[in-house]
Design a protein around this motif. Structure first.
Motif, short mmCIF file in Angstrom:
data_model
loop_
_atom_site.label_atom_id
_atom_site.label_comp_id
_atom_site.label_asym_id
_atom_site.label_seq_id
_atom_site.Cartn_x
_atom_site.Cartn_y
_atom_site.Cartn_z
N SER A 129 0.86 -1.19 0.00
CA SER A 129 0.00 0.00 0.00
C SER A 129 0.89 1.23 0.00
O SER A 129 2.08 1.16 0.34
N ILE A 130 0.33 2.36 -0.34
CA ILE A 130 1.09 3.60 -0.29
C ILE A 130 1.51 3.92 1.14
O ILE A 130 2.55 4.52 1.39
N TYR A 131 0.71 3.46 2.10
CA TYR A 131 1.01 3.75 3.51
C TYR A 131 2.23 2.94 3.97
O TYR A 131 3.10 3.47 4.66
N TYR A 271 3.52 22.32 -1.08
CA TYR A 271 3.41 21.02 -1.74
C TYR A 271 4.52 20.85 -2.78
O TYR A 271 5.17 19.81 -2.84
N ALA A 286 6.47 10.49 -9.61
CA ALA A 286 5.08 10.11 -9.32
C ALA A 286 4.94 9.68 -7.86
O ALA A 286 3.94 10.01 -7.20
N THR A 287 5.92 8.95 -7.36
CA THR A 287 5.88 8.52 -5.96
C THR A 287 6.00 9.72 -5.03
O THR A 287 5.29 9.80 -4.02
N MET A 289 5.06 12.71 -5.61
CA MET A 289 3.80 13.46 -5.64
C MET A 289 2.74 12.79 -4.76
O MET A 289 2.01 13.47 -4.04
N ARG A 290 2.67 11.45 -4.80
CA ARG A 290 1.70 10.74 -3.97
C ARG A 290 2.02 10.93 -2.49
O ARG A 290 1.13 11.20 -1.68
N HIS A 291 3.29 10.76 -2.13
CA HIS A 291 3.69 10.93 -0.73
C HIS A 291 3.39 12.34 -0.24
O HIS A 291 2.96 12.54 0.90
N SER A 292 3.63 13.31 -1.10
CA SER A 292 3.46 14.71 -0.71
C SER A 292 2.01 15.04 -0.41
O SER A 292 1.72 15.87 0.45
N VAL A 293 1.08 14.39 -1.12
CA VAL A 293 -0.34 14.62 -0.83
C VAL A 293 -0.66 14.20 0.60
O VAL A 293 -1.30 14.94 1.36
#
Length: 325
Positions: A129-131, A271, A286-287, A289-293
């Protein structure tokens, strides 16, 4: 030269097979294993006994905390003769890298002014998972002398006893709070450039991640309250991005569009800087950007955790743990 004696304290609750794996990973290197259970209902206690560990059951009449559990495990070791020179603390959802205990003990043998030795932790399944992915990135930190580390650590037994162990009232970031006191006592906290533990975050939902961020915010506030020089940047970010800017944004939306747009611009700039920072240290764009959200969103549950701490303190309530799994 006499070989140093190493004992280990494992803490957990309903860890199941992960606990079995954890205890097995220390066989042959730790002279004694103590498992402290915080109310498991899944057979963890029996599994620990079968693995040869001494089991300590925490009194359920008091609120559970990792700090309290680790202290109870350490207390169980005080009857050892001779007592251990070093104690490895590890969470029950982790396994130790083969040889870690030996390497860590040698580092403490060779450097008397180091009070705590730690290493690198890695996620067992970072792509689940992203988490989990964010946890895996979070664990990889610089080596050498550091301000603080997580609960997977090897500590000098005499130093731990002298400082009174972990603060049992600190329910999050108790490891960081202990590290502050170790450094205040004149000792160093050091991370070796070696793998230490493999962790299973088992975090698969946004709700779990949110609760973990609430717990972090509670830790920032409580440890910062006890040691005003610690978590300064973290606390400032929580209040700025989680409270001040949202308030100004609401005021701007009602009374002043330029103010509202300025708040949005600050968030966008923050951000963008976070994305760039993560990308610069090696994360794919891309990773990053996802983590930063999620890092952006984390300030809101962090704020909830901080406010929960201050409410508990003001009303004299117990500092009860905040669980995410």
């Amino acid at each position: 030269m006499t070989q140093s004696i190493i004992s280990a304290v494992v803490i957990g609750r309903n860890e199941g097979q992960r606990l079995v794996n954890c205890l097995a990973s220390m066989q042959g290197e730790a002279s004694r294993l103590v498992y402290v259970d915080s109310g498991s209902t899944d057979g963890s206690v029996d599994a620990a006994r079968e693995a040869g560990a001494q089991v300590v059951l925490l009194d359920t009449s008091e609120p559970f905390s990792a700090a309290r559990a680790r202290n109870a495990g350490f207390a169980a070791l005080t009857t050892d003769l001779p007592p251990p020179d070093y104690v490895q603390f590890v969470d029950g959802d982790c396994t130790l890298e083969p040889g870690w205990l030996t390497h860590a003990a040698r580092a403490l043998d060779a450097t008397p002014d180091i009070g705590i030795i730690t290493g690198w932790r890695a996620e067992i399944d970072p792509h689940a998972s992203i988490y989990n992915e964010m946890c895996d990135y979070e664990w990889h930190r610089p080596v050498g002398d550091i301000d603080a580390c997580g609960g997977d650590m090897m500590v000098r037994r005499d130093l731990f006893a002298r400082l009174g162990g972990f603060n049992p009232k600190v329910i999050a970031s108790e490891d960081e709070e202990f590290c502050v006191r170790v450094r205040d006592a004149g000792f160093r906290v050091n991370r070796l450039p070696l793998p230490m533990t493999h962790h299973d975050a088992a975090m698969h939902s946004f709700a779990q991640w949110w609760q973990r961020a609430v717990r972090s915010g509670h830790g920032f506030a409580q440890v910062g309250d006890l040691h005003p020089g610690h978590f300064i940047k973290e606390r400032r970010r929580v209040w700025l991005f989680g409270a001040v800017l949202p308030f100004l944004g609401i005021v701007g939306a009602v009374l002043s569009w330029p103010l509202f747009l300025a708040v949005l611009a600050i968030y966008a700039l923050s951000y963008g800087r976070t994305v760039k920072g993560l990308h610069d240290v090696g994360l794919p764009l891309a990773t990053a950007m996802r983590h930063s959200v999620l890092l952006f969103l984390s300030k809101f549950p962090n704020l909830i955790g901080a406010m929960r701490y201050h409410k508990r303190k003001r009303r004299g309530w117990d500092m009860e743990i905040i669980e995410y799994k």
